[in-house]
Design a protein around this motif. Structure first.
Motif, PDB file in Angstrom:
ATOM      1  N   UNK A  61       0.852  -1.190   0.000  1.00 18.89           N
ATOM      2  CA  UNK A  61       0.000   0.000   0.000  1.00 18.89           C
ATOM      3  C   UNK A  61       0.885   1.236   0.000  1.00 18.89           C
ATOM      4  N   UNK A  62       0.711   2.154  -0.938  1.00 18.05           N
ATOM      5  CA  UNK A  62       1.466   3.410  -0.859  1.00 18.05           C
ATOM      6  C   UNK A  62       1.057   4.188   0.388  1.00 18.05           C
ATOM      7  N   UNK A  63       2.009   4.834   1.024  1.00 19.26           N
ATOM      8  CA  UNK A  63       1.708   5.527   2.279  1.00 19.26           C
ATOM      9  C   UNK A  63       1.003   6.854   2.067  1.00 19.26           C
ATOM     10  N   UNK A  64       1.074   7.385   0.850  1.00 21.57           N
ATOM     11  CA  UNK A  64       0.369   8.636   0.540  1.00 21.57           C
ATOM     12  C   UNK A  64      -0.494   8.431  -0.699  1.00 21.57           C
ATOM     13  N   UNK A  65      -1.616   9.138  -0.730  1.00 22.34           N
ATOM     14  CA  UNK A  65      -2.442   9.183  -1.933  1.00 22.34           C
ATOM     15  C   UNK A  65      -1.917  10.296  -2.832  1.00 22.34           C
ATOM     16  N   UNK A  66      -1.479   9.931  -4.021  1.00 21.68           N
ATOM     17  CA  UNK A  66      -0.928  10.913  -4.957  1.00 21.68           C
ATOM     18  C   UNK A  66      -1.865  11.163  -6.137  1.00 21.68           C
ATOM     19  N   UNK A  67      -2.928  10.374  -6.229  1.00 28.76           N
ATOM     20  CA  UNK A  67      -3.930  10.576  -7.273  1.00 28.76           C
ATOM     21  C   UNK A  67      -5.320  10.487  -6.646  1.00 28.76           C
ATOM     22  N   UNK A  68      -6.287  11.082  -7.339  1.00 32.98           N
ATOM     23  CA  UNK A  68      -7.701  10.916  -7.015  1.00 32.98           C
ATOM     24  C   UNK A  68      -8.401  10.296  -8.220  1.00 32.98           C
ATOM     25  N   UNK A  69      -9.469   9.580  -7.930  1.00 35.26           N
ATOM     26  CA  UNK A  69     -10.194   8.832  -8.959  1.00 35.26           C
ATOM     27  C   UNK A  69     -11.673   9.212  -8.901  1.00 35.26           C
ATOM     28  N   UNK A  70     -12.296   9.397 -10.064  1.00 39.76           N
ATOM     29  CA  UNK A  70     -13.731   9.660 -10.078  1.00 39.76           C
ATOM     30  C   UNK A  70     -14.482   8.333 -10.103  1.00 39.76           C
ATOM     31  N   UNK A  71     -15.143   8.027  -9.006  1.00 39.22           N
ATOM     32  CA  UNK A  71     -15.967   6.821  -8.954  1.00 39.22           C
ATOM     33  C   UNK A  71     -17.318   7.133  -9.580  1.00 39.22           C
ATOM     34  N   UNK A  72     -17.846   6.177 -10.347  1.00 40.29           N
ATOM     35  CA  UNK A  72     -18.974   6.473 -11.217  1.00 40.29           C
ATOM     36  C   UNK A  72     -20.147   5.532 -10.991  1.00 40.29           C
ATOM     37  N   UNK A  73     -20.951   5.812  -9.972  1.00 35.80           N
ATOM     38  CA  UNK A  73     -22.141   4.973  -9.760  1.00 35.80           C
ATOM     39  C   UNK A  73     -23.149   5.171 -10.880  1.00 35.80           C
ATOM     40  N   UNK A  74     -24.057   4.217 -10.995  1.00 33.15           N
ATOM     41  CA  UNK A  74     -25.028   4.239 -12.081  1.00 33.15           C
ATOM     42  C   UNK A  74     -25.859   5.498 -12.134  1.00 33.15           C
ATOM     43  N   UNK A  75     -26.093   6.152 -10.983  1.00 30.72           N
ATOM     44  CA  UNK A  75     -26.953   7.331 -10.972  1.00 30.72           C
ATOM     45  C   UNK A  75     -26.368   8.495 -11.766  1.00 30.72           C
ATOM     46  N   UNK A  76     -25.067   8.429 -12.102  1.00 30.23           N
ATOM     47  CA  UNK A  76     -24.475   9.493 -12.908  1.00 30.23           C
ATOM     48  C   UNK A  76     -24.957   9.443 -14.349  1.00 30.23           C
ATOM     49  N   UNK A  77     -25.499   8.293 -14.771  1.00 33.04           N
ATOM     50  CA  UNK A  77     -26.054   8.192 -16.116  1.00 33.04           C
ATOM     51  C   UNK A  77     -25.030   8.113 -17.230  1.00 33.04           C
ATOM     52  N   UNK A  78     -23.778   7.780 -16.891  1.00 32.98           N
ATOM     53  CA  UNK A  78     -22.749   7.682 -17.923  1.00 32.98           C
ATOM     54  C   UNK A  78     -22.856   6.345 -18.649  1.00 32.98           C
ATOM     55  N   UNK A  79     -22.412   6.280 -19.912  1.00 31.67           N
ATOM     56  CA  UNK A  79     -22.487   5.013 -20.654  1.00 31.67           C
ATOM     57  C   UNK A  79     -21.646   3.927 -20.004  1.00 31.67           C
ATOM     58  N   UNK A  80     -22.106   2.697 -20.092  1.00 33.06           N
ATOM     59  CA  UNK A  80     -21.384   1.524 -19.594  1.00 33.06           C
ATOM     60  C   UNK A  80     -21.177   0.550 -20.755  1.00 33.06           C
ATOM     61  N   UNK A  81     -20.077  -0.197 -20.694  1.00 32.75           N
ATOM     62  CA  UNK A  81     -19.767  -1.069 -21.824  1.00 32.75           C
ATOM     63  C   UNK A  81     -20.817  -2.146 -22.002  1.00 32.75           C
ATOM     64  N   UNK A  82     -21.440  -2.617 -20.909  1.00 36.48           N
ATOM     65  CA  UNK A  82     -22.420  -3.693 -21.040  1.00 36.48           C
ATOM     66  C   UNK A  82     -23.670  -3.225 -21.796  1.00 36.48           C
ATOM     67  N   UNK A  83     -23.957  -1.931 -21.740  1.00 34.20           N
ATOM     68  CA  UNK A  83     -25.052  -1.408 -22.547  1.00 34.20           C
ATOM     69  C   UNK A  83     -24.714  -1.440 -24.024  1.00 34.20           C
ATOM     70  N   UNK A  84     -23.464  -1.155 -24.358  1.00 35.80           N
ATOM     71  CA  UNK A  84     -23.024  -1.204 -25.757  1.00 35.80           C
ATOM     72  C   UNK A  84     -23.048  -2.631 -26.288  1.00 35.80           C
ATOM     73  N   UNK A  85     -22.612  -3.593 -25.461  1.00 40.14           N
ATOM     74  CA  UNK A  85     -22.628  -4.996 -25.885  1.00 40.14           C
ATOM     75  C   UNK A  85     -24.051  -5.414 -26.238  1.00 40.14           C
ATOM     76  N   UNK A  86     -25.007  -5.047 -25.396  1.00 38.31           N
ATOM     77  CA  UNK A  86     -26.390  -5.413 -25.673  1.00 38.31           C
ATOM     78  C   UNK A  86     -26.914  -4.779 -26.949  1.00 38.31           C
ATOM     79  N   UNK A  87     -26.677  -3.469 -27.121  1.00 38.64           N
ATOM     80  CA  UNK A  87     -27.184  -2.769 -28.313  1.00 38.64           C
ATOM     81  C   UNK A  87     -26.563  -3.302 -29.587  1.00 38.64           C
TER      82      UNK A  87
END
Length: 564
Positions: free
Chosen positions: A452-478
């Motif tokens: 485990x790195x002892x410091x956080x040097x990056x931040x990440x945008x977590x993307x729950x479904x409520x954000x409405x962003x496209x997901x790959x599984x939707x593309x596979x179905x279409x």
């Protein structure tokens, strides 16, 4: 009145503009007031400019753009600081075109043939091989979609068969040619390769800009970006499933709408005069993938791993990040301080951010540790092992990074030899879960310790479904005329057997897989499975995981930071 002549002032004008001698003191006061007004106006303009630059503009994605001073500083400090490594390394001389999308490498056919030979690999040859695979898969998907197969089991068998056909034709021969060795020699020069899998990602461009702008040595940053976009060439793009309201019971009402083609983060980065030199120097290697051929993060990360060109360190992450200053130097220092280096991996689930947060990130000292897991009870994930964060280190006196149990696919940092020892598996399409436990077990049994790195040097945008962003599984179905995630889940059911068998689920033995008619999911598994330094059983004991009872038990050593 003739143009160019001045009108004769009227008596009233004379009285207002040019006073008599008697009014001379009053004239001086008038000029003084004009000077005061001009000073006030200049002061107001300065305040307006300062406020506008300090508050910063809101960019097209809703985030905040860097200040002009920030970019000017970057420009001054790094105007000539681009990589010249391609001039001294034959395999990197032929750059991968970064624009337009889907452009081919010049002389690609000859480069691909030489790469397949196992004797004269080039990054251009590898890119050509991947591009050919995707072109054939695209044609196949259009053909299968046109058949409009109604039975989902029949459709699954056809889709999987087509995928395997082209993997065996294009991908497995490439891996076979370099098995057990690095395709390119590792440059021990503190260079960093960033693997970025981007699915219709509106933050890719800003992520790239931050990565270079915040790096101590941007000339040593190399990108392998997999841009999986809807380009709008053959059909109308669509949004993800967006929440548009609630029903009478309070449940969300969702809708998928038509959308414009996706923004190209590579174009945003490479057409910016500040960053274009890095693209021209070959530091941006990109593989464009039509949305219809997006098969999940595990496959995208396989592609990205193939764009590695011999860089010293390998950094895998998602394409929606923010960075602290000198993140590159700090990660290198941290991994070199690990007892097991160079067979060490830094990994964590970074802290999250939203696009309304301040764009600058100073880092923090509260790195969470990957110390727990669970067998998922979701019918979609089918008992696959999920990795979870534990608490921060409970031993504040510990000196140096300490070991943890798991690797997060969304962020890890390791030595370039990792790709030789733990080659990415191209046979995990349609899988969203499962790649992390597979990667953790394979790395540990290959002799790598996870830290485990002892410091956080990056931040990440977590993307729950409520954000409405496209997901790959939707593309596979279409792609195959089936809305929603259901068909991808049906495909994943088969592919997860590969991971479960490798992990040691007793109910997913080789005999039972063959009995179910899915023997092909075991193709070449011996080359993408456990390492030879430590055993699977030793890892399960180390992490207190019991696949027979589907239990993850506590690991006291992990959060106590007891292992160095």
């Amino acid at each position: 009145m003739l143009r160019g002549t001045r009108a004769k002032p009227t008596a009233r004008a004379k009285n207002l503009s040019y006073s008599s001698t008697k009014n001379a003191p009053r004239r001086k006061v008038s000029w003084a007031w004009k000077v005061v007004v001009m000073i006030l106006l200049a002061w107001m303009l300065c305040i307006t400019y300062v406020l506008s630059t300090s508050s910063r503009q809101t960019d097209e994605n809703g985030g905040k753009t860097p200040s002009a001073a920030d970019e000017e500083s970057f420009k001054d400090n790094h105007k000539a600081d681009v990589s010249r490594v391609a001039t001294s390394h034959q395999h990197l001389i032929e750059h991968i075109p970064y624009l337009p999308p889907h452009a081919s490498v010049p002389n690609g056919a000859a480069l691909a043939e030489a790469t397949y030979s196992g004797k004269d690999p080039t990054i251009g040859g590898v890119h050509t091989i991947l591009q050919r695979f995707l072109q054939d898969l695209h044609k196949s998907n259009r053909k299968v979609a046109a058949q409009k197969i109604q039975n989902r089991n029949e459709l699954r068998e056809v889709v999987f068969s087509e995928y395997m056909q082209y993997v065996k034709e294009h991908i497995l021969p490439l891996d076979s040619a370099y098995r057990g060795r690095s395709i390119f020699p590792v440059r021990e020069d503190n260079s960093i390769f960033m693997s970025l899998a981007a699915f219709r990602d509106h933050l890719l461009g800003e992520t790239l800009k931050q990565a270079f702008r915040k790096a101590a040595n941007p000339s040593k940053i190399f990108i392998g970006a997999i841009v999986q976009n809807c380009f709008g060439d053959e059909y109308t793009c669509q949004t993800g499933r967006q929440v548009i309201g609630k029903d009478e019971k309070g449940n969300p009402i969702t809708k998928v709408s038509d959308a414009p083609p996706d923004a190209n983060g590579i174009e945003q980065f490479c057409t910016d005069p500040l960053y274009k030199p890095y693209c021209e120097a070959g530091q941006i290697r990109v593989l464009y993938v039509n949305e219809t051929e997006s098969l999940g993060p595990a496959v995208a990360r396989y592609y990205a791993s193939k764009l590695w060109g011999g860089e010293n360190f390998y950094f895998q992450s998602d394409a929606h990040l923010r960075f602290t200053k000198n993140w590159d130097e700090e990660y290198i220092k941290e991994i070199k301080s690990a007892n097991s280096y160079p067979k060490a991996v830094l990994s964590a689930y970074p802290p999250g951010f939203s696009e309304s947060d301040p764009i600058d990130f100073e880092g923090d000292d509260h790195g969470a540790r990957l110390c727990t897991c669970t067998f998922s009870t979701s019918p979609v994930e089918q008992d696959i092992i999920r990795i979870n964060s534990g608490s921060s280190c409970s031993n504040p006196k510990v000196d140096g990074p300490t070991q943890i149990a798991f690797i997060a696919a969304g962020f890890f940092f390791t030595h370039g030899n990792f790709l030789r020892d733990v080659p990415f598996d191209p046979l995990l399409p349609y899988c969203f879960m499962g790649e992390e436990i597979a990667l953790s077990m394979r790395a540990w049994t290959a002799g790598y310790d996870i830290y485990a790195p002892r410091r956080n040097l990056i931040k990440h945008q977590y993307r729950p479904g409520r954000m409405g962003l496209p997901k790959f599984w939707g593309s596979v179905g279409r792609t195959y005329g089936r809305d929603g995630p259901g068909f991808n889940t049906h495909m994943q059911t088969v592919m997860l057997q590969r991971i479960k068998h490798m992990v040691g689920y007793p109910e997913v033995s080789r005999a039972k897989i063959i009995e179910g008619g899915h023997e092909e999911v075991l193709t070449d598994l011996e080359h993408y499975s456990m390492g030879s330094e430590r055993t699977r059983e030793a890892y399960l004991e180390f992490t207190n995981i019991d696949p027979a009872t589907h239990q993850c038990k506590a690991m006291q050593w992990c959060n106590r930071c007891q292992l160095k």
